[in-house]
Design a protein around this motif. Structure first.
Motif, short mmCIF file in Angstrom:
data_model
loop_
_atom_site.label_atom_id
_atom_site.label_comp_id
_atom_site.label_asym_id
_atom_site.label_seq_id
_atom_site.Cartn_x
_atom_site.Cartn_y
_atom_site.Cartn_z
N PRO A 177 -14.46 0.38 66.09
CA PRO A 177 -15.30 0.44 67.28
C PRO A 177 -14.56 1.06 68.47
O PRO A 177 -13.34 0.88 68.63
N ARG A 178 -15.31 1.78 69.29
CA ARG A 178 -14.79 2.37 70.52
C ARG A 178 -15.73 2.00 71.67
O ARG A 178 -16.95 1.94 71.47
N ILE A 209 -11.82 2.35 76.88
CA ILE A 209 -11.02 1.13 76.84
C ILE A 209 -10.14 1.20 75.60
O ILE A 209 -10.62 1.34 74.48
N ALA A 210 -8.83 1.11 75.81
CA ALA A 210 -7.87 1.26 74.70
C ALA A 210 -7.62 -0.08 74.03
O ALA A 210 -7.59 -1.14 74.68
N PHE A 211 -7.42 -0.03 72.72
CA PHE A 211 -7.13 -1.23 71.94
C PHE A 211 -5.80 -1.05 71.22
O PHE A 211 -5.50 0.04 70.71
N PRO A 212 -4.98 -2.10 71.13
CA PRO A 212 -3.58 -1.93 70.74
C PRO A 212 -3.28 -1.97 69.25
O PRO A 212 -2.16 -1.64 68.86
N GLU A 213 -4.24 -2.38 68.40
CA GLU A 213 -3.90 -2.61 67.00
C GLU A 213 -4.61 -1.63 66.08
O GLU A 213 -5.65 -1.06 66.43
N TYR A 216 -17.34 -4.91 83.67
CA TYR A 216 -17.88 -4.89 82.30
C TYR A 216 -17.09 -5.86 81.43
O TYR A 216 -15.87 -5.75 81.31
N ARG A 217 -17.80 -6.80 80.85
CA ARG A 217 -17.14 -7.79 80.01
C ARG A 217 -17.22 -7.36 78.54
O ARG A 217 -18.29 -6.92 78.08
N TYR A 218 -16.10 -7.48 77.84
CA TYR A 218 -16.08 -7.13 76.43
C TYR A 218 -15.21 -8.12 75.66
O TYR A 218 -14.40 -8.85 76.24
N SER A 219 -15.38 -8.13 74.35
CA SER A 219 -14.61 -9.02 73.49
C SER A 219 -13.69 -8.21 72.60
O SER A 219 -13.98 -7.05 72.26
N TYR A 220 -12.59 -8.82 72.21
CA TYR A 220 -11.63 -8.16 71.34
C TYR A 220 -10.97 -9.22 70.46
O TYR A 220 -10.68 -10.33 70.90
N SER A 257 -8.23 -3.73 82.66
CA SER A 257 -8.81 -4.92 82.05
C SER A 257 -8.06 -6.17 82.47
O SER A 257 -6.83 -6.16 82.61
N THR A 258 -8.80 -7.26 82.62
CA THR A 258 -8.22 -8.58 82.90
C THR A 258 -8.63 -9.54 81.81
O THR A 258 -9.82 -9.63 81.48
#
Length: 709
Positions: free
Chosen positions: A360-361, A379-383, A401-405, A424-425
């Protein structure tokens, strides 16, 4: 099977279901079914058989009682039993849910908004109001599930639905959140619910869909005026096509109501101004076979996600007054390599929820003053292997914007992205008690080569210190239907297997949506067998490359994934040591030939219509129940529920009954029926953990992970 010196623990012989042959001739073939009588749900004989199978399963699991309790306690110790979700703002309230140690169900709450309040401070500034207590709703019932919920714009009235059987048959209630009173009038068989905007004379209109009694298809849309009897409710729309279900909702800006008629392959949406609930609904784009679309609204334009020019969808706009496709303007083109899964629309930006390379992106686009858009951020993801997606975002005019990871090794997290700052926080990460150390675990993605040369992604997770090339027990999970992308998330329960050295794998086989809609297309209808051969190829790749011991492979799947389990066991029984099959769709021919059953007719677009000879013969070639034959099989645990509305209990029951007469090995074959639940099993969180502990104990025994002799 495990032996014991105590003869009292030797289990009895498994139950034997009587045979009562029925024959169905079609397309030059006769389908013989010796166990059709198990469909007689009210028959004492059927109950006696299911009870006997349950008793047999419990008897053979007696030596594992201590392990089951140990697993249950391990999993319980990895759960923060008293916990609270991150609050989200909706109108003048902040909503959240919480759990209390010892209680089975969540409690849904809210706090009134206070100037300057944030997710972190609202609890200190505003008192709590409980709006729904799942534990209270469950009193006196073995099962409880909350369905749809919606609150009026002023925050006073709550519409909600509850199921107390597991059959996904929900009853609509309306609650006054000021007084706590639940109105006495109810509506049965309700699906979606949505409030209109308050009209000038103060009336409040609620729209809801209901299902027909035979096929459990949401086929009617009704309008109810608060304060009137439900007998006066107005039928707004009825969908005659048995392939389609209705669902009602509202645009994020609150200005329009949307009702969508959707099948597996086709969509048609209508809209109505939310402040004109008695008005006329308008079609956005008339239905056309194979055309799917979804809509949202901003500043007089529809934003339409559509597959009119390609299977991976594009984004267009159209004026509210002239929404037909001749007025569409392209915003994001169709791309062969990127699936546009969803669009989250806001006043100042939108988030394109995409899938690329099976991952997902989240890509953000900003609106300029004249309404033009430009892509601004990703939004970058580390894994290398993860799941990410939109969170709860109820406010339309916002820059946040709220998102889940989460990933296979990283617990579920909720983030808030500031579109102005580009940062992001972290609002909250799932706490995992019991000594969880993320650094002890590793995840990776590999690719297996299918029989036709296609590369099939496989996601893996294991304990770093316990990985020994070619020696580990291997667990492989699969689904591969309906275009569903297999989520790669964190599960604290899984630690009980990883800590014992089990390597766990998730096969992203064709039929799912992991690589976009074309990936789904290449694993359904007349190419469905790709799903099964992909899974076999994935298992062979993993064992050939040292991820697991070829003699200790366990597999698991549920529902359509249970079909996968039955099909691959028939194809390659020697490849697997143990199988866990949840609510499996294994009696394909008898189910798909019975149009009176829920879901059958809509499912023609996924599997094919067996009343047509081409589909009949193809489906018959892989139907697990029809292709059982004499021979050796792995140890198999089959689980079902009496009130399952999607895969009727008799499918797995018939499958086990027939297989008992054909298997020539002494491996365990167990049928466990939850007599008080539906498709998802037990509804209480503690009861559900006990079901998982049963499954894990079965797997560990069969994989010889522990010395249980």
């Amino acid at each position: 099977m495990t032996t014991t010196k105590d003869a009292t623990l030797i289990p009895p012989a498994p139950p034997a279901a009587r045979k009562d042959p029925t024959e169905t001739p079609l397309h030059g073939t006769v389908l013989r079914d010796d166990y059709a009588w198990l469909r007689e749900k009210e028959s004492p004989e059927v109950f006696a058989y299911l009870d006997a199978e349950n008793a047999y399963a419990e008897s053979v699991m007696v030596p594992l009682a201590g392990l089951r309790e140990q697993l249950y306690e391990e999993m319980l110790n990895h759960i923060k039993q008293t916990d609270e979700s991150v609050p989200y703002r909706d109108g003048k309230w902040w909503y959240y849910s919480r759990t209390i140690e010892g209680l089975q169900y969540g409690i849904h709450c809210r706090r009134a908004d206070v100037a300057g309040a944030t997710e972190q401070t609202i609890a200190e500034l505003s008192p709590e109001q409980v709006i729904l207590d799942g534990n209270a709703l469950a009193e006196g019932h073995a099962f409880m599930a909350i369905g749809a919920t919606d609150v009026t714009d002023d925050g006073r009235w709550l519409a909600y639905s509850v199921d107390h059987t597991g059959f996904r048959q929900y009853t609509l209630h309306i609650k006054d959140l000021e007084t706590g009173e639940v109105l006495p009038s109810v509506v049965e068989r309700v699906g979606s619910v949505v409030w209109a905007a308050d009209s000038l004379d103060g009336e409040r209109s609620l729209f809801y869909t209901v299902e027909d009694e035979e096929q459990k298809r949401q086929y009617q849309l009704w309008r109810h005026v608060l304060g009137t009897d439900h007998n006066a409710d107005v039928l707004v729309l009825e969908e005659p096509d048995e392939r389609f279900n209705l669902g009602a909702g509202r645009t994020r800006d609150g200005k329009y109501l949307i009702v969508e008629a959707g099948s597996h392959t086709t969509t048609e949406a209508r809209f109505l101004a939310a402040d004109d609930p008695a008005g006329e609904w308008t079609v956005i784009d008339p239905r056309l076979d194979e055309h799917e679309y979804s809509v949202d609204h901003r500043d007089g334009l529809w934003y339409i996600r559509t597959n009119d020019q390609g299977r991976n969808f594009r984004l267009v706009t159209a004026p509210v007054s002239t929404p037909g496709r001749e007025h569409w303007t392209e915003v994001i083109p169709h791309r062969a390599e990127i699936m546009l899964e969803d669009v989250d629309l806001f006043q100042g930006f939108f988030a394109a929820c995409e899938r690329e390379d099976g991952l997902p992106r989240l890509r953000l686009w900003a609106f300029s003053g004249d309404g033009a858009v430009r892509r601004t951020q990703e939004i970058a993801f580390p894994e290398p292997v993860y799941s990410a997606g939109p969170g709860v975002n109820r406010e339309f005019d916002t820059t946040l914007y709220r998102y889940s990871y989460q990933s296979l090794v990283s617990p579920s997290s909720v983030f808030l992205y500031d579109t102005l700052a580009g940062a992001s926080t972290l609002l909250k990460q799932q706490e995992v008690p019991g000594g969880f150390d993320r650094s002890l675990y590793a995840s990776e993605r590999v690719f297996a080569t299918a029989a036709d040369g296609v590369r099939v992604p496989v996601s893996l997770v294991y304990h770093r210190d316990k990985r020994k090339t070619g020696k580990n027990p291997l667990y492989v999970y699969g689904y591969g239907s309906y275009g569903y992308s297999l989520p790669i998330g964190f599960n604290a329960n899984r630690l009980s297997l990883l800590d014992r050295g089990v390597v766990m794998a998730y096969a992203h086989i064709r039929g799912g949506g992991d690589l976009g809609t074309p990936w789904h297309d290449s694993g359904k209808m007349l190419v469905k067998r790709n799903t099964f051969t992909d899974f076999v190829s994935a298992v062979e790749h993993l064992t050939a490359n040292g991820y697991g011991d070829p003699a200790r492979v366990a597999i698991e799947g549920g529902s359509a994934g249970g079909l996968l389990m039955g099909a691959v066991v028939n194809l390659r029984p020697e490849l697997f040591r143990a199988v866990v099959s949840h609510v499996p769709f294994v009696d394909v021919m008898n189910t798909m030939l019975d149009a009176s059953l829920p879901l059958t007719v809509p499912e023609y677009e996924e599997w094919g219509d067996p009343n047509q000879a081409e589909y009949f013969h193809y489906m018959l070639s892989y139907s697990p129940y029809d292709n059982l034959k004499a021979g050796n099989y792995p140890a198999i645990l089959v689980k079902t529920s009496l009130y399952d509305s999607q895969v009727m209990y008799w499918e797995p029951a018939k499958y086990v009954a027939k297989l008992r007469t054909l298997k020539t090995d002494n491996h365990l074959l167990l049928l466990v029926t939850n007599m008080q639940a539906g498709h998802g099993g037990a509804s209480g969180r503690y009861d559900y953990l006990k079901e998982i502990a049963f499954d894990y104990a079965f797997l560990l025994r069969e994989l010889e992970v522990l010395n249980l002799a």
